[in-house]
Design a protein around this motif. Structure first.
Motif, mmCIF file in Angstrom:
data_model
loop_
_atom_site.group_PDB
_atom_site.id
_atom_site.type_symbol
_atom_site.label_atom_id
_atom_site.label_comp_id
_atom_site.label_asym_id
_atom_site.label_seq_id
_atom_site.Cartn_x
_atom_site.Cartn_y
_atom_site.Cartn_z
ATOM 1 N N ASP A 160 0.166 60.943 -45.705
ATOM 2 C CA ASP A 160 0.884 62.129 -45.461
ATOM 3 C C ASP A 160 0.786 62.568 -47.068
ATOM 4 O OD1 ASP A 160 2.832 62.812 -43.228
ATOM 5 O OD2 ASP A 160 1.522 60.994 -42.851
ATOM 6 N N PRO A 165 7.297 63.279 -41.335
ATOM 7 C CA PRO A 165 7.663 62.219 -40.157
ATOM 8 C C PRO A 165 8.798 62.436 -39.195
ATOM 9 C CG PRO A 165 6.388 61.488 -42.039
ATOM 10 C CD PRO A 165 6.960 62.646 -42.468
ATOM 11 N N ALA A 213 -1.746 53.476 -37.859
ATOM 12 C CA ALA A 213 -1.041 53.308 -38.871
ATOM 13 C C ALA A 213 0.422 54.054 -38.665
ATOM 14 C CB ALA A 213 -1.597 53.611 -40.181
ATOM 15 N N VAL A 214 1.366 53.454 -39.407
ATOM 16 C CA VAL A 214 2.759 54.064 -39.122
ATOM 17 C C VAL A 214 3.114 55.064 -40.274
ATOM 18 C CG1 VAL A 214 5.072 53.695 -39.009
ATOM 19 C CG2 VAL A 214 3.535 51.922 -38.068
ATOM 20 N N ARG A 215 3.876 56.079 -39.682
ATOM 21 C CA ARG A 215 4.275 57.106 -40.766
ATOM 22 C C ARG A 215 5.818 56.933 -40.978
ATOM 23 N NH1 ARG A 215 3.755 62.543 -38.300
ATOM 24 N NH2 ARG A 215 3.684 63.283 -40.404
ATOM 25 N N LEU A 216 6.185 56.205 -42.109
ATOM 26 C CA LEU A 216 7.407 55.693 -41.947
ATOM 27 C C LEU A 216 8.572 56.871 -42.371
ATOM 28 C CD1 LEU A 216 6.937 52.131 -43.636
ATOM 29 C CD2 LEU A 216 7.608 52.656 -41.295
ATOM 30 N N ASN A 217 9.559 57.049 -41.862
ATOM 31 C CA ASN A 217 10.612 57.819 -42.484
ATOM 32 C C ASN A 217 12.064 57.460 -41.900
ATOM 33 O OD1 ASN A 217 12.113 60.111 -43.220
ATOM 34 N ND2 ASN A 217 11.438 61.355 -41.543
ATOM 35 N N SER A 225 4.401 57.189 -46.481
ATOM 36 C CA SER A 225 3.184 57.273 -45.951
ATOM 37 C C SER A 225 2.243 57.796 -46.581
ATOM 38 C CB SER A 225 3.115 58.289 -44.504
ATOM 39 O OG SER A 225 2.045 58.523 -44.048
ATOM 40 N N GLY A 231 3.030 57.929 -36.064
ATOM 41 C CA GLY A 231 2.001 56.946 -36.492
ATOM 42 C C GLY A 231 0.576 58.070 -36.227
#
Length: 359
Positions: free
Chosen positions: A342, A84, A331-335, A339, A312
């Motif tokens: 992921d 991400p 939804a969020v793909r945190l980096n 996630s 996201g």
């Protein structure tokens, strides 16, 4: 009593001298008792542990065997997502949406998409209705399905309107996940079904109709079918399975012919016509990207990537007043961060195990 007897008597009552040796001798017995108690306690603890482990194994072993032999309701694909993007620059989190004014809060259930004619807003709700929002008032335009409504088991008959657009004649084009595509007169509530949900197109069912886009002349309607295998109420199965069984379709409103423009998409969701009306943007939710599908012109039937590796998982797409597009993220793909989707993308065995347990 003679002298010998007297000596023996006195010898019996002779005082004894207490020494360390005598002290040790006297407490040797109790000392042995303590040792035996301690050893017995240790032995009992080990017996208890062994018994507990054996009992746990006896109870868990059949459960584990049952889970292993139980067939999973999903057959997940293995796919790869890029790392991400870092949450900085244009992706830096902000709190701007907290400044938004909440309207009709707790008054309508599950509005998915919004369309407007002037200041009047239209939306579909989780209980199968199309509603008109004027000022602070809520009016029901029509109901696409039939009662009862309220549970996921009743969705297929009650209906679940999702995408909604305004057509050239001021009518509403609505994508219902189960019931199909509809054209609705927002004044009278008169409803015409254009495409029936569940019908077979090119050998596969329309199982999860999601979003809709309409050309300016109203002759072409484009819509997404998120899956030919899973329905809306099973969207978690679709997300976890991540199979490429989604499609983009075209309806000719004059001939009522439905054709497939693009297939093998992983959860195609929101759809938006570009200004030239020769291509549409499609949110491919599972892949965290937006695809561009060419629907007219020399490139008709082709597809490329419009935006890749979003921070996201995209849902609806709508045009902005500045010439860009609003993209809602489910939804969020945190980096930096974690996630879950992921992480699970390359671990189908975990997905299977989860759904064996919850199914």
């Amino acid at each position: 009593m003679n002298e010998s007897e007297g000596l023996r008597f006195r010898r019996q009552h002779r005082p004894q001298v207490l020494t360390d040796e005598l002290h040790e001798h006297r407490y040797k017995g109790p000392g042995h008792f303590l040792c035996v108690t301690s050893c017995f306690s240790t032995y009992s603890g080990k017996v208890f542990q062994v018994t507990l482990l054996a009992l746990g194994g006896f109870l868990l072993l059949p459960l584990l065997v049952f889970i292993l032999i139980l067939e999973s309701p999903i057959q997940p694909d293995v796919f790869t997502l890029k790392e991400p993007p870092q949450m900085k620059g244009c992706w830096e989190p902000n709190l701007k949406l907290r400044e938004a004014q909440r309207i009709f809060e707790d008054q309508i259930i599950g509005p998915e998409s919004i369309a407007n004619i002037g200041d009047v807003l239209f939306s579909g709700t989780a209980d199968g209705k199309i509603v008109k929002l004027i000022g602070r008032r809520i009016h029901t335009v029509t109901r696409l399905g039939k009662l009862p409504c309220g549970s996921t088991d009743e969705e297929s008959s009650c209906g679940r309107p999702l995408g909604i657009r305004v057509g050239p004649n001021g009518t509403l084009f609505i994508a219902d996940a189960y019931l199909g595509l509809f054209e609705v007169n927002p004044t009278t509530g008169e409803t015409t079904r254009l495409v029936t949900g569940g019908q077979v197109v090119a050998g596969r069912k329309l199982s999860f109709i999601n979003d809709v886009a309409v050309t300016q002349d109203g002759k072409k309607v484009y819509f997404t079918d998120s899956s030919s295998r899973w329905q809306r109420r099973d969207y978690l199965h679709l997300i976890m399975e991540a199979t490429a069984d989604g499609r983009v379709l075209e309806l000719d409103t004059e001939t009522r012919e439905v054709t497939v423009l693009m297939e093998n998409l992983r959860f195609p969701n929101g759809i938006q016509l570009l200004p030239d009306e020769e291509s549409v943007l499609v949110a491919e939710t599972t892949m965290a990207r937006i695809r561009r599908v060419h629907v007219a012109g020399l490139n008709k039937g082709g597809m490329d990537t419009f935006m890749d590796n979003l921070p996201g998982f995209p849902d609806n797409i709508r045009p902005s007043s500045s010439g860009g597009y609003w993209v809602a993220m489910s939804a969020v793909r945190l980096n930096p961060g974690f996630s879950m989707l992921d992480f699970l993308s390359q671990r189908p065995w975990i997905k299977k195990l989860i759904f064996k347990y919850v199914h």
